[in-house]
Each structure stands twice: as C-alpha cells, then as structure tokens.
Design a protein around this motif. Structure first.
Motif, PDB file in Angstrom:
ATOM      1  N   VAL A 237      62.282  74.037  34.706  1.00  0.00           N
ATOM      2  CA  VAL A 237      62.172  75.097  35.720  1.00  0.00           C
ATOM      3  C   VAL A 237      60.829  75.810  35.600  1.00  0.00           C
ATOM      4  O   VAL A 237      60.387  76.164  34.503  1.00  0.00           O
ATOM      5  N   LYS A 387      62.723  73.661  40.468  1.00  0.00           N
ATOM      6  CA  LYS A 387      63.163  72.642  39.524  1.00  0.00           C
ATOM      7  C   LYS A 387      63.162  71.306  40.239  1.00  0.00           C
ATOM      8  O   LYS A 387      63.920  71.113  41.194  1.00  0.00           O
ATOM      9  N   THR A 389      64.289  68.052  41.482  1.00  0.00           N
ATOM     10  CA  THR A 389      65.695  67.662  41.543  1.00  0.00           C
ATOM     11  C   THR A 389      65.892  66.585  42.581  1.00  0.00           C
ATOM     12  O   THR A 389      65.278  66.615  43.657  1.00  0.00           O
TER      13      THR A 389
END
Length: 395
Positions: A237, A387, A389
């Motif tokens: 993050v 983040k 993803t």
C-alpha cells in the motif's frame, strides 16, 4: 467528471439511517455491458458496472422507490437524477423519477441550511425554492434541491435506507449522457456529496473502490466499500497526503512527472509543478494532461513502442508488450501502470492510449488509469491510498 461551474453548495445535511452507528457498507462492483434490467438492485453490497467507460451505480430513491442508475464520480459532489416534470431531459431507457409520487420527497427552501452558494448567496427563485445548477465538461443539469429517502440493496437482499439525503431533482439536463445514465452520484469531498452525507452513519467519510479494466469479462465483479472497513491496508500500500486547494471537492495530488520505462518526463520544463496540479476523477474515462506535457510524453511512448502508430495517433495494432509507465506524485508516491491501464482495446482490435492533451494547466487522472488499483479515499484524514490489485478477484 470535474464540474466547470458551481451554483450551489448544500453545506449542512442531516442523514437518518437504518444502519447501525459505525457499521460500514460493502458494495458490489459489477463489470457489465449488459442491459441494466439484467442487473439486480444496488445497495449494502451495491452494483457498479462500466457503461461506455463510465461506472454506474444502481440506487433506489423515493417512497415507493424508483431505480436510478447514476455515474459514480469522485470529481463532483452532488447526487442528481432526472426528474419530472422535464423542461428538457435527455432520452432515458427506464422511467424518469417523479417526485409527485413519492411520500418522502421534500424540496428545500432558501432559508434551509442546506441551500448555500459558494461565495455569492443562495440560488433562490421568487418562490423561495432552492435551485441548483451544475455544469460538467460533458453536460449540465438544472433543477431544485430536495431531500429524499435513498436505499441500497445487497446481493443477499438486505436493504439499507437513508432518510433526508440532499440531492438534485434535475428538470433540465443535457450533454453526452446516454439513455442508461439517469444521473450522477458525487463522491467528492464536499459536504453535500453522497459519501459525506452518509459517512457519519457508516463509520466515517471514507470509501474504497477497485475499478475494472475496460475489457473485463462482464461476469466478473469486485467491491466498493463505504465507511468502516473500507480502509486500504497491508503489504504494497502506498499512501499519499491529499493537497488542500481552493477546490473543496476534488481529490488533488501533486504530479511531478511521468516515466516511460526509465525515461522521466517532467511535468513542466519551466520550473516545479504547482501543488495539487492533478485530480483523481472516476467520472472521466481518459486521463487529461496539459498539451505541452502530453506532447513530450507522446514522443517517449512512440519511441518505446516498436510498432507503427495508426495515422497521427497513439493507437496501434499488434502486441504492445508490457510498456511500464509510472506516475510520480509528491511524497515519493510512484504508481506503476501496465499496458492494461494505459491502453484500451478498441472495437476494431487496435489499442489506444488512455491519455490525451487538453488546454489546461492541471491534469486529471481518469478511471482507465486507475483500474486495477484498490484505491482508498479518506476525507477526514485527507489521504488517498493505492494498492496494486487484480480487481477481477475482489469479491
């Protein structure tokens, strides 16, 4: 979809909700290009899906409820829907919301605390009704401010209702909205935004979302969270402090430059960039860059892609490989983007760059480049977290 004009600011709002104090909402994000009638109602696990590169939220307003499909937009605050009677409404597939048939609809007067203009007093008519007007790059809406009951429904069928939500009842609406886009739901930082109004009831003015890449299989879904539990945490993050500017709506960062592979392209060749020069905007599909910056960036993109562009564009046919482009924000926030985030596949099979040059000194980061990031927005702490993803695997 950053507004170009603001004719109102509803500053104070009171929201009553059936949800428990501090309980967050988990909303489903659906990547569908199907008929809206094939998608079940949104709510505590609500639905969002791309429609012509926009992401659409389904919400029920009024008593009895009317289903509204609204563009999710972090670049504006107001939630508005097309309303009867229509002075001028664009064509809409589903029935237009009729406030005269709702027992919970209530217009706001000019004396109400929710009716305020930025800097120049209330937008009031001779009838003492609080009017509003919003303009966007792609259209505009005019009407009256009101409060109404809003409801969102999970896939399991559980419904969460909020009373007294301030919204715009749009009687005069125009622009590039299509027949499946019945309005727009603002998730900006302002007090009248949907997330600001319901935030105190669900654990805070914060939310996170994961937007699908443009060509994702429509059967795959991911999630949007509001309030408690929406925090973006864990390995990988990157958190940035948002920049406070005169714009009280936008999520602004300072973009220092953009790298194409290892070649750094500075934001400006005439000095350091202005603070807060880049806005994160889910309501605008392409990324918009100042023409001078875009020109230098386009030169580097062409240099790194071993294919011949189509005409004088950044569109290509063939295998682009994995060209890495990195956005460099102040505070050592570097977002590495893959070709899935920087090039969209067109109907003819070509791939086109997701940025374009505009006559503006600031940048706007559109929803295509923000796909495949879990992005957490925290209005109270003025932070945004990223983040990397695979958004197709968030349920």
């Amino acid at each position: 979809m950053a507004p170009t004009i603001f004719l109102l600011l509803a500053i104070f709002s009171i929201v009553e909700s059936t949800v428990g104090e501090g309980g967050g909402l988990k909303l489903e994000l659906i990547h569908h290009r199907l008929s809206l009638d094939n998608v079940s109602p949104m709510a505590a696990k609500s639905q969002i899906w791309p429609e012509t590169s926009q992401f659409i939220v389904k919400i029920a307003i009024g008593t009895p409820p009317t289903k509204v499909h609204a563009i999710l937009d972090t670049g504006s605050d107001l939630f508005w829907a097309q309303c009867r009677p229509c002075v001028k409404c664009y064509r809409q597939t589903n029935p237009i919301y009729d406030p005269s048939k709702s027992s919970t609809f209530q217009t706001l007067s000019c004396k109400s605390p929710q009716c305020h203009l930025w800097g120049s007093g209330a937008a009031c008519s001779g009838t003492d009704t609080c009017k509003y007007g919003y303009g966007y790059g792609s259209g505009s809406t005019l009407g009256e401010l009101a409060t109404e009951k809003m409801a969102i429904t999970s896939r399991s069928g559980a419904t969460t209702s909020f009373l007294g939500v301030v919204f715009g009842c749009g009687h005069n609406n125009s622009g590039t909205f299509n027949a499946n886009e019945m309005g727009l739901i603002g998730f900006g930082r302002g007090a009248v935004s949907f997330v600001s109004q319901i935030g105190p009831s669900v654990g805070g003015r914060k939310f996170s979302l994961c937007l699908m890449p443009y060509n994702t299989d429509p059967r795959i879904s991911s999630s949007l969270s509001i309030g408690s539990g929406s925090e973006v945490k864990g390995p990988g993050v990157i958190t940035a402090q948002l920049v406070r500017t005169s714009d009280q709506t936008s999520y602004s960062l300072t973009l220092k430059g953009i790298s194409v592979e290892k070649t750094f392209v500075p934001y400006s060749t005439s000095g350091p960039p202005a603070k807060g020069n880049a806005i994160l905007d889910t309501g605008t599909p392409p990324t918009l860059l100042p023409k001078e910056l875009y020109g230098r960036l386009a030169t580097e993109v062409r240099r790194h892609i071993p294919l011949k562009p189509i005409d004088d564009t950044l569109c290509y046919k063939g295998n682009l490989g994995n060209l890495v482009i990195t956005l460099h924000f102040d505070g050592h926030v570097d977002l590495r983007l893959s070709t899935a985030q920087t090039f969209n596949k067109m109907p003819d099979g070509s791939f086109c760059f997701t940025a374009m040059g505009v006559d503006d000194k600031d940048a706007l980061i559109g929803n295509s480049m923000m796909s495949n990031f879990l992005v957490g927005y925290d209005i109270d702490n003025m932070t945004v977290s990223f983040k990397p993803t695979d958004c197709t695997k968030i349920g």
